[in-house]
Motif scaffolding. Structure first.
Motif, PDB file in Angstrom:
ATOM      1  N   LYS A   1       0.799  -1.227   0.000  1.00 47.11           N
ATOM      2  CA  LYS A   1       0.000   0.000   0.000  1.00 47.11           C
ATOM      3  C   LYS A   1       0.833   1.279   0.000  1.00 47.11           C
ATOM      4  O   LYS A   1       0.288   2.359  -0.278  1.00 47.11           O
ATOM      5  CB  LYS A   1      -0.921   0.022   1.230  1.00 47.11           C
ATOM      6  CG  LYS A   1      -1.898  -1.140   1.297  1.00 47.11           C
ATOM      7  CD  LYS A   1      -2.920  -1.079   0.175  1.00 47.11           C
ATOM      8  CE  LYS A   1      -3.983  -2.168   0.325  1.00 47.11           C
ATOM      9  NZ  LYS A   1      -4.989  -2.116  -0.772  1.00 47.11           N
ATOM     10  N   TYR A   2       2.105   1.173   0.315  1.00 50.09           N
ATOM     11  CA  TYR A   2       2.937   2.368   0.426  1.00 50.09           C
ATOM     12  C   TYR A   2       3.982   2.456  -0.692  1.00 50.09           C
ATOM     13  O   TYR A   2       4.007   3.411  -1.462  1.00 50.09           O
ATOM     14  CB  TYR A   2       3.630   2.394   1.793  1.00 50.09           C
ATOM     15  CG  TYR A   2       2.721   2.816   2.923  1.00 50.09           C
ATOM     16  CD1 TYR A   2       2.872   4.045   3.552  1.00 50.09           C
ATOM     17  CD2 TYR A   2       1.703   1.984   3.388  1.00 50.09           C
ATOM     18  CE1 TYR A   2       2.044   4.441   4.594  1.00 50.09           C
ATOM     19  CE2 TYR A   2       0.868   2.362   4.408  1.00 50.09           C
ATOM     20  CZ  TYR A   2       1.044   3.596   5.011  1.00 50.09           C
ATOM     21  OH  TYR A   2       0.209   3.992   6.029  1.00 50.09           O
TER      22      TYR A   2
ATOM     23  N   ALA B   1      -6.052   8.759  -4.253  1.00 54.73           N
ATOM     24  CA  ALA B   1      -6.784   7.629  -3.665  1.00 54.73           C
ATOM     25  C   ALA B   1      -5.845   6.687  -2.927  1.00 54.73           C
ATOM     26  O   ALA B   1      -6.214   6.085  -1.910  1.00 54.73           O
ATOM     27  CB  ALA B   1      -7.540   6.883  -4.763  1.00 54.73           C
ATOM     28  N   ALA B   2      -4.607   6.571  -3.413  1.00 48.45           N
ATOM     29  CA  ALA B   2      -3.638   5.676  -2.772  1.00 48.45           C
ATOM     30  C   ALA B   2      -3.363   6.083  -1.327  1.00 48.45           C
ATOM     31  O   ALA B   2      -3.149   5.215  -0.465  1.00 48.45           O
ATOM     32  CB  ALA B   2      -2.334   5.663  -3.565  1.00 48.45           C
ATOM     33  N   THR B   3      -3.371   7.389  -1.055  1.00 51.13           N
ATOM     34  CA  THR B   3      -3.142   7.849   0.314  1.00 51.13           C
ATOM     35  C   THR B   3      -4.290   7.440   1.218  1.00 51.13           C
ATOM     36  O   THR B   3      -4.078   7.005   2.359  1.00 51.13           O
ATOM     37  CB  THR B   3      -2.958   9.376   0.333  1.00 51.13           C
ATOM     38  OG1 THR B   3      -1.866   9.723  -0.516  1.00 51.13           O
ATOM     39  CG2 THR B   3      -2.668   9.870   1.745  1.00 51.13           C
ATOM     40  N   HIS B   4      -5.509   7.552   0.718  1.00 51.47           N
ATOM     41  CA  HIS B   4      -6.677   7.120   1.499  1.00 51.47           C
ATOM     42  C   HIS B   4      -6.610   5.617   1.781  1.00 51.47           C
ATOM     43  O   HIS B   4      -6.880   5.173   2.903  1.00 51.47           O
ATOM     44  CB  HIS B   4      -7.962   7.450   0.738  1.00 51.47           C
ATOM     45  CG  HIS B   4      -8.283   8.915   0.690  1.00 51.47           C
ATOM     46  ND1 HIS B   4      -9.207   9.509   1.519  1.00 51.47           N
ATOM     47  CD2 HIS B   4      -7.779   9.900  -0.088  1.00 51.47           C
ATOM     48  CE1 HIS B   4      -9.278  10.794   1.252  1.00 51.47           C
ATOM     49  NE2 HIS B   4      -8.418  11.073   0.276  1.00 51.47           N
ATOM     50  N   GLU B   5      -6.239   4.846   0.777  1.00 52.69           N
ATOM     51  CA  GLU B   5      -6.160   3.393   0.959  1.00 52.69           C
ATOM     52  C   GLU B   5      -5.052   3.020   1.940  1.00 52.69           C
ATOM     53  O   GLU B   5      -5.219   2.102   2.752  1.00 52.69           O
ATOM     54  CB  GLU B   5      -5.930   2.718  -0.389  1.00 52.69           C
ATOM     55  CG  GLU B   5      -7.117   2.828  -1.334  1.00 52.69           C
ATOM     56  CD  GLU B   5      -6.836   2.215  -2.695  1.00 52.69           C
ATOM     57  OE1 GLU B   5      -5.781   1.546  -2.834  1.00 52.69           O
ATOM     58  OE2 GLU B   5      -7.655   2.401  -3.601  1.00 52.69           O
ATOM     59  N   ALA B   6      -3.927   3.731   1.869  1.00 56.88           N
ATOM     60  CA  ALA B   6      -2.827   3.451   2.791  1.00 56.88           C
ATOM     61  C   ALA B   6      -3.244   3.757   4.225  1.00 56.88           C
ATOM     62  O   ALA B   6      -2.940   2.984   5.154  1.00 56.88           O
ATOM     63  CB  ALA B   6      -1.594   4.267   2.397  1.00 56.88           C
ATOM     64  N   TRP B   7      -3.946   4.880   4.429  1.00 63.09           N
ATOM     65  CA  TRP B   7      -4.390   5.226   5.778  1.00 63.09           C
ATOM     66  C   TRP B   7      -5.354   4.180   6.323  1.00 63.09           C
ATOM     67  O   TRP B   7      -5.240   3.751   7.473  1.00 63.09           O
ATOM     68  CB  TRP B   7      -5.044   6.608   5.798  1.00 63.09           C
ATOM     69  CG  TRP B   7      -5.675   6.901   7.140  1.00 63.09           C
ATOM     70  CD1 TRP B   7      -6.985   6.758   7.488  1.00 63.09           C
ATOM     71  CD2 TRP B   7      -5.002   7.306   8.336  1.00 63.09           C
ATOM     72  NE1 TRP B   7      -7.183   7.066   8.813  1.00 63.09           N
ATOM     73  CE2 TRP B   7      -5.976   7.416   9.354  1.00 63.09           C
ATOM     74  CE3 TRP B   7      -3.673   7.615   8.632  1.00 63.09           C
ATOM     75  CZ2 TRP B   7      -5.647   7.798  10.650  1.00 63.09           C
ATOM     76  CZ3 TRP B   7      -3.360   8.001   9.934  1.00 63.09           C
ATOM     77  CH2 TRP B   7      -4.330   8.097  10.919  1.00 63.09           C
ATOM     78  N   ARG B   8      -6.295   3.754   5.480  1.00 62.99           N
ATOM     79  CA  ARG B   8      -7.263   2.747   5.946  1.00 62.99           C
ATOM     80  C   ARG B   8      -6.558   1.445   6.318  1.00 62.99           C
ATOM     81  O   ARG B   8      -6.895   0.812   7.329  1.00 62.99           O
ATOM     82  CB  ARG B   8      -8.324   2.500   4.866  1.00 62.99           C
ATOM     83  CG  ARG B   8      -9.328   3.621   4.726  1.00 62.99           C
ATOM     84  CD  ARG B   8     -10.529   3.188   3.890  1.00 62.99           C
ATOM     85  NE  ARG B   8     -10.176   3.005   2.495  1.00 62.99           N
ATOM     86  CZ  ARG B   8     -10.264   3.962   1.575  1.00 62.99           C
ATOM     87  NH1 ARG B   8     -10.701   5.171   1.916  1.00 62.99           N
ATOM     88  NH2 ARG B   8      -9.949   3.720   0.318  1.00 62.99           N
ATOM     89  N   ALA B   9      -5.591   1.051   5.520  1.00 59.28           N
ATOM     90  CA  ALA B   9      -4.861  -0.188   5.815  1.00 59.28           C
ATOM     91  C   ALA B   9      -4.064  -0.052   7.106  1.00 59.28           C
ATOM     92  O   ALA B   9      -4.020  -0.985   7.929  1.00 59.28           O
ATOM     93  CB  ALA B   9      -3.936  -0.540   4.651  1.00 59.28           C
TER      94      ALA B   9
END
Length: 614
Positions: free
Chosen positions: A50-51, A74-82
């Motif tokens: 994710k990072y 969107a990748a930043t949002h997904e990384a935070w959620r993970a």
């Protein structure tokens, strides 16, 4: 992620620090080496998936304000959620608040993977520090309404210290907080104030990754004459949420008067929004009880007693400084591993000697050239040494939390002395590692076709982040090594001498032990001579060279201690560590002589330079 990184972390945790012994303590009794490994596995996987793949993306697609919100990939949002789903936000918290009760050392090691993968996307350093401060200094209601939602990943947190006109001079902050009506003390979330002012350089100060952002804000409460108290003793600490909440941490739907004034466009760390925030300018007038509610100020809830803000905030700042040191370390490590891979495959030139003069001979891989080995070995010495220091400091945090009274107090004192070094040394020397990584790549390293130029740009912030080199140096020489009659520095010297005594018995390390013993003595002499007449102006004029010298001495000690854990092991990784230790003692530790010379003599060359002579 490079498998060598995990092997290095495992060696430092289990073979050097023996962190598995913490499972014998009541707080961590439900853990085993297997649970620690499972946490590291999870962090490594999320960082890899994710990072790391999006590190370049967040560098090129900077945060932007569309007039209503800050837009992030969107990748930043997904990384935070993970990251939030992993439980790492509450890794070392108690079970009864949803935490895992992990040792802080394991938490720090797990977070190292995220810093190496993409420090610009970031993880939860400020949010965790914010929540930890509130868990330590907030009321039960403040912990429930603000800290626990942060630990669950619903809210994010910031630290709001600097102001545009004051920079690092906290005594000159002008943000003011006035009691919000006659009943300000009766609010269930804490004494309620109205804040007005501006805060600069606020990382993650505005975004939509979470439902709310909890700002911890330093401000001054005016006296009866309306004037702000002078100096740092008048500073108080306030919780100022972006959205107002009830006592259970539920959003009320009312926006607090905290407004984005602008985004700062940075050299590096471009994936993290960096903001200028205005508090109480009237853009979002709050209709809460108290004053007229029409631009009267942002609602804030005081943490602790009036004037006690800086002491509370240092709880977060000290954690952040160790975190900055770890970020700098892992950026250096990422550059080192990238340049190592490149050097192993890039063909260029021939070795000196008769065969090398024959153009018909095939070119060699650049890792075969002695100067490239020098640059790689320097990077290894800087980055692995800094990682060991960061994990050692994390282990001291665990000792302070779970050790007996004597061990906990020793750990407290050692952390006081080591924190400025743990922040500043990696920020300087792992940045140098990034520069060397570019050099190993040659002209290609200066292009965006390879990641090492971004690692350098990202790392350049860390010499400024959470207190510049000069501030850390003055804290170290002006306060930390002198506090409690120098007991912290003496305790550090004792620990170093214990390592010296062990290493003297190992033939391959005996010379290093002698060199470290001399360095310890030189630092002690310089410390005393710097303060010979008690004049702080003369003593602190060369505080940065002192920081560099003591930092190099500490890293020599760390490397010698690590070498003691590696000696006698017949594997290539151990041979590499012993060679890196040798490099540090032969190439780096001798640098302390000139640094300490200007400290000992209280050299006034810099202080006496006339302004017009520049």
């Amino acid at each position: 992620m490079n498998p060598g990184l995990r092997a290095t972390i495992d060696f430092l945790l289990y073979d050097w620090l023996r962190v598995q012994a913490l499972t014998e303590r009541a707080r961590h009794a439900e853990h085993t080496r297997e649970t620690f490994d499972a946490v590291l596995d999870t962090c490594e996987r999320i960082a890899r998936e994710k990072y790391a793949p999006f590190n370049r993306l967040v560098d090129t697609e900077e945060p932007r304000f569309d007039g209503e919100r800050v837009v992030l990939p969107a990748a930043t949002h997904e990384a935070w959620r993970a990251y939030a789903a992993s439980g790492m936000l509450s890794a070392s918290q108690d079970y009864d608040v949803g935490g895992m009760q992990l040792p802080y050392t394991i938490e720090a090691a797990g977070n190292a993977f995220f810093a190496a993968a993409s420090v610009s996307i970031g993880a939860g350093m400020l949010t965790v520090g914010n929540a930890n401060l509130l868990m330590a200094h907030g009321t039960e209601a403040q912990r429930r309404a603000f800290a626990q939602p942060e630990l669950q990943g619903r809210f994010a947190g910031t630290m709001c210290l600097s102001e545009p006109q004051a920079g690092s001079s906290l005594s000159d902050i002008a943000t003011r907080a006035v009691p919000d009506g006659d009943d300000f003390e009766s609010d269930p979330l804490g004494p309620r104030y109205r804040l007005r002012g501006n805060k600069m350089w606020i990382s993650a100060g505005e975004h939509e990754l979470t439902d709310n952002i909890v700002h911890l804000v330093l401000a001054k409460i005016p006296g009866a004459d309306g004037r702000l108290p002078p100096g740092v003793k008048g500073i108080s600490l306030f919780i100022v949420p972006k959205w107002l909440v009830d006592t259970q941490g539920r959003l009320t739907g009312e926006r607090n008067d905290v407004a984005l004034a602008g985004l700062n466009h940075k050299c590096g760390w471009r994936g993290t929004p960096n903001t200028l925030l205005n508090f109480g300018e009237g853009r979002y007038p709050v209709r809460a009880p108290g004053l007229d509610g029409r631009g009267a100020g942002a609602i804030g809830y005081r943490v602790g007693a009036p004037g006690d803000g800086l002491r509370c905030m240092f709880h977060m700042m000290n954690e952040a400084r160790i975190g900055v040191g770890m970020a700098a370390t892992m950026l250096g490590m990422a550059g080192y591993l990238a340049s190592l891979d490149y050097a192993r495959t890039r063909l260029q030139g021939r070795l000196p000697g008769p065969a090398g003069k024959d153009p018909a001979q095939p070119p060699v891989r650049i890792i075969e050239h002695a100067d490239v080995k020098r640059m790689l070995l320097a990077q290894k010495a800087y980055c692995e040494g800094a990682l060991a220091l960061a994990l050692y400091c994390a282990r001291l945090v665990d000792e302070q939390r779970t050790g007996d009274a004597r061990a906990a107090d020793d750990a407290r004192l050692l952390l006081e002395v080591l924190t400025p070094i743990a922040k500043s040394w990696p920020s300087e020397w792992c940045l140098e590692a990034n520069s060397l990584a570019i050099q190993v790549h040659g002209g290609y390293g200066y292009t965006r076709d390879f990641p090492v130029e971004q690692y350098w740009r990202d790392n350049r912030l860390n010499m400024i982040h959470e207190g510049t080199h000069g501030i850390q140096a003055m804290d170290l020489l002006g306060r930390k090594v002198r506090m409690e009659d120098g007991r912290g520095l003496s305790l550090l010297a004792q620990r170093m001498q214990t390592t010296v005594a062990r290493a003297r018995a190992v033939p391959t390390l005996a010379a290093h032990a002698q060199a470290l013993a001399r360095a310890i003595d030189e630092v002690g002499v310089a410390t005393r001579m710097a303060w010979a007449d008690g004049d702080p102006v003369a003593a602190l004029a060369n505080a940065v060279p002192y920081l560099q010298a003591l930092g190099h001495t500490v890293l020599a000690w760390i490397w010698l201690d690590v070498a003691l854990a590696a000696v006698g092991r017949d594997d290539v990784a151990s041979r590499g560590r012993l060679q890196a230790c040798r490099y540090f003692f032969h190439y780096e530790l001798p640098k302390i002589g000139p640094w300490l010379q200007v400290v000992r003599t209280r050299d006034s060359t810099c202080a006496e330079m006339p302004e017009d002579a520049f």
